[in-house]
Design a protein around this motif. Structure first.
Motif, PDB file in Angstrom:
ATOM      1  N   ARG A   1       1.013  -1.453   0.508  1.00  0.00           N
ATOM      2  CA  ARG A   1       0.478   0.209  -0.292  1.00  0.00           C
ATOM      3  C   ARG A   1       1.126   0.824  -0.050  1.00  0.00           C
ATOM      4  O   ARG A   1       1.368   1.593   0.713  1.00  0.00           O
ATOM      5  N   LEU A   2       0.715   2.021  -1.290  1.00  0.00           N
ATOM      6  CA  LEU A   2       1.683   3.856  -0.818  1.00  0.00           C
ATOM      7  C   LEU A   2       0.509   4.496  -0.746  1.00  0.00           C
ATOM      8  O   LEU A   2      -0.717   4.446  -1.153  1.00  0.00           O
ATOM      9  N   ASP A   3       1.221   5.320  -0.493  1.00  0.00           N
ATOM     10  CA  ASP A   3       0.650   7.099  -0.592  1.00  0.00           C
ATOM     11  C   ASP A   3      -0.419   7.249  -2.111  1.00  0.00           C
ATOM     12  O   ASP A   3       0.861   6.730  -3.343  1.00  0.00           O
ATOM     13  N   GLU A   4      -1.179   7.735  -1.988  1.00  0.00           N
ATOM     14  CA  GLU A   4      -1.520   8.333  -3.471  1.00  0.00           C
ATOM     15  C   GLU A   4      -0.514   8.507  -4.657  1.00  0.00           C
ATOM     16  O   GLU A   4      -0.756   8.719  -5.682  1.00  0.00           O
ATOM     17  N   ASP A   5      -0.317   9.667  -4.178  1.00  0.00           N
ATOM     18  CA  ASP A   5       0.731  10.811  -5.084  1.00  0.00           C
ATOM     19  C   ASP A   5       2.014   9.915  -5.211  1.00  0.00           C
ATOM     20  O   ASP A   5       2.324   9.970  -5.962  1.00  0.00           O
TER      21      ASP A   5
END
Length: 150
Positions: free
Chosen positions: A80-84
């Protein structure tokens, strides 16, 4: 409260008749199985007369057993990653024509060879970890609050 659970447990569920999922009709299964076995084990006359390709003869297209042992084993993970960051990483990887997995592997290998860079990355990673942990706890408490108030 237990009355609701009792009603849910005792509620009759609709049933659907079992369906025939076989690929062939079951008129005479023994005859059908014999025919399948014969056809799968026999070689057509056309195939007997075809020349054998060179790659099959010398097994050049098959990786030898010793080399297979040397190949790295891969593991599938979900991240899971930050959207940006996710968007930027996708753009970067597409531009460079590499996969995320290859980039992460290479980045880790490069960092493991440079301890100063590794410490800087670990510092940032721990900061992000604590931020996400706090956000998760805030979401959990909001959810609990909604359940209690409703």
């Amino acid at each position: 409260m237990s009355d609701v659970f009792d009603r849910l447990k005792n509620k009759a569920r609709p049933t659907v008749p079992a369906r025939d999922t076989s690929l062939a009709k079951k008129e005479n299964p023994e005859k059908l199985n014999d025919e399948i076995t014969k056809s799968s084990h026999s070689i057509n006359e056309e195939e007997k007369n075809l020349p054998i390709p060179e790659t099959t003869k010398d097994n050049a297209s098959i990786i030898p057993q010793e080399q297979q042992a040397d190949l790295p084993q891969t593991v599938r993970r979900t991240i899971r990653l930050d959207e940006d960051i996710d968007t930027k990483l996708d753009t970067f990887c597409n531009t460079e024509k590499i996969t995320r997995d290859n980039f992460i592997e290479a980045a880790f290998l490069a960092c493991s060879q440079n301890q100063e860079l590794m410490q800087e990355i670990l510092k940032e990673a721990k900061k992000r970890y604590h931020q996400r942990k706090q956000l998760g706890e805030q979401r959990k408490f909001k959810t609990l609050e909604k359940k209690i108030n409703s």
